[in-house]
Design an enzyme around this catalytic site. Structure first.
Site, PDB file in Angstrom:
ATOM      1  N   LYS A 100      36.864  39.301  58.553  1.00 32.38           N
ATOM      2  CA  LYS A 100      37.068  39.175  56.881  1.00 32.38           C
ATOM      3  C   LYS A 100      36.316  38.229  56.256  1.00 32.38           C
ATOM      4  O   LYS A 100      36.731  37.008  56.433  1.00 32.38           O
ATOM      5  CB  LYS A 100      38.488  39.184  56.530  1.00 32.38           C
ATOM      6  CG  LYS A 100      39.064  39.162  55.021  1.00 32.38           C
ATOM      7  CD  LYS A 100      40.493  39.183  54.795  1.00 32.38           C
ATOM      8  CE  LYS A 100      40.311  38.415  53.255  1.00 32.38           C
ATOM      9  NZ  LYS A 100      41.978  38.470  52.671  1.00 32.38           N
ATOM     10  N   GLY A 161      48.011  36.247  46.186  1.00 24.28           N
ATOM     11  CA  GLY A 161      49.476  35.483  46.149  1.00 24.28           C
ATOM     12  C   GLY A 161      49.844  35.533  44.763  1.00 24.28           C
ATOM     13  O   GLY A 161      51.270  35.013  44.715  1.00 24.28           O
ATOM     14  N   THR A 210      51.425  37.799  51.207  1.00 21.00           N
ATOM     15  CA  THR A 210      52.566  36.906  50.462  1.00 21.00           C
ATOM     16  C   THR A 210      53.599  37.852  50.051  1.00 21.00           C
ATOM     17  O   THR A 210      54.737  37.573  50.057  1.00 21.00           O
ATOM     18  CB  THR A 210      52.103  36.246  48.986  1.00 21.00           C
ATOM     19  OG1 THR A 210      50.900  35.541  49.489  1.00 21.00           O
ATOM     20  CG2 THR A 210      52.884  35.328  48.499  1.00 21.00           C
TER      21      THR A 210
END
Lengths: 257, 72
Positions: A100, A161, A210
């Site tokens: 990634k 997040g 998250t």
């Protein structure tokens, strides 16, 4: 219903949910959440070992890379060079070429730096890496990444997040329509309905960290996300009804007393 | 190189002294790490795991030793 696998760079997976391994209270909780999510891919970060205390517990002791595909990330990298260096180390540590890529633009928003991201994608693809690329939700940038060698396009739904949910369904849909590689919403999911929205738009998958790790009960939220991704995918495949401006009765009008 | 022949190296930003004629594999073992779970960069170049045994630590070397941790 039977086979609805998805394929990235020739590798086939059943689960369309990719989960991160950061921010958990313990490795035990993390491992339990991964199991509950049904994820077959987890993102991991590359960091210095603590040479003063090498006996600390390791992620690999709790999440077995032979059972779950590790997807090394470049979180925290702000230049193409830093990201490439990190992934070269990741490949040596684990032998993985599916990675990634994220090259960040600024700490406050963690928005991607697309110029550096595009440059890193080209270089990594040239070195034989298979980069799944975190990017802005821009259909033109997505095409350019694909041309540069990205094996998956991973636009943000909202800042990393933030848990704000998909902010722009139109751009995500346009990216999906234009892409010939898988598209996964990466970042911004806050709760199960956000994941379902992404899948209903036709995403191949959703990546989150998250939303699960910071839930009051991460394991229950992981279960919810699994169900949401599956429900969203089924709804997309089923083909939703057309929207109407006004009511349309579900019971027959004929035979009313 | 010091008078006793030991090498001064930097590992993850920390200065260390290592006995002379130490291989990278021995250095990794001395720190207490599993060589199968780390990747090593020496002076900004990746060191293939297959060469850990034959690569000798030299005075002034700068090592980065990394592994996988939780991340999103």
């Amino acid at each position: 219903m039977a086979n609805d696998n998805w394929t990235v760079a020739g590798r086939s997976f059943t689960s369309r949910l990719i989960v991160g391994t950061g921010k958990y209270k313990s490795f035990e909780e993390n491992a339990a959440a991964v199991a509950a999510s049904g994820a077959e891919i987890v993102t991991v970060a590359v960091r210095r070992v603590n040479i003063s205390d090498p006996g600390q517990p390791l992620l690999m002791d709790h999440i077995d890379p032979r059972k779950v595909t590790y997807l090394p990330n470049t979180a925290g990298c702000f230049t193409a060079e830093d990201a490439i260096r990190t992934l070269r180390l990741a490949r040596e540590a684990g032998g993985w070429d599916l990675v990634k890529l994220e090259v960040l633009g600024e700490a406050r928003t963690l928005y991607p730096n697309m110029r550096e991201t595009l440059r890193a994608t080209e270089i990594l693809a040239g070195e034989g890496f298979l980069p799944m690329v975190y990017c802005v939700d821009d259909p033109i940038a997505a095409k350019q990444l694909e041309e540069a060698g990205a094996v998956a396009i991973m636009p943000l739904g909202a800042p990393i997040g933030s848990g704000l949910g998909l902010q722009n369904r139109v751009t995500i849909r346009l990216i999906i329509e234009g892409a010939s590689v898988p598209v996964l919403v990466d970042a911004g999911v806050g709760t199960a309905s956000d994941a379902a929205v992404a899948m209903e738009l036709g995403c191949d998958g959703v990546l989150m960290n998250t939303a699960i790790a910071e839930a009051k009960d991460p394991i229950m939220m992981a279960t919810a996300m699994k169900a949401a991704v599956e429900a969203g995918r089924l709804a997309y495949r089923a083909g939703r009804m057309a929207k109407r401006m006004y009511a349309d009765p579900s019971s027959p009008l004929a035979g009313l007393i | 190189m010091s008078l006793d022949g030991s090498a001064g190296v930097t590992i993850n930003g920390e200065r260390r002294r290592v006995a002379s004629n130490t291989s990278l594999a021995e250095l990794i073992a001395e720190i207490g790490l599993d060589p199968l779970r780390v990747a090593v960069e020496r002076n900004l170049a990746i060191v293939p795991r297959s060469t850990f045994n034959t690569l000798m630590v030299e005075d002034g070397d700068d090592y980065e030793i990394v592994h996988f941790v939780g991340g999103g």
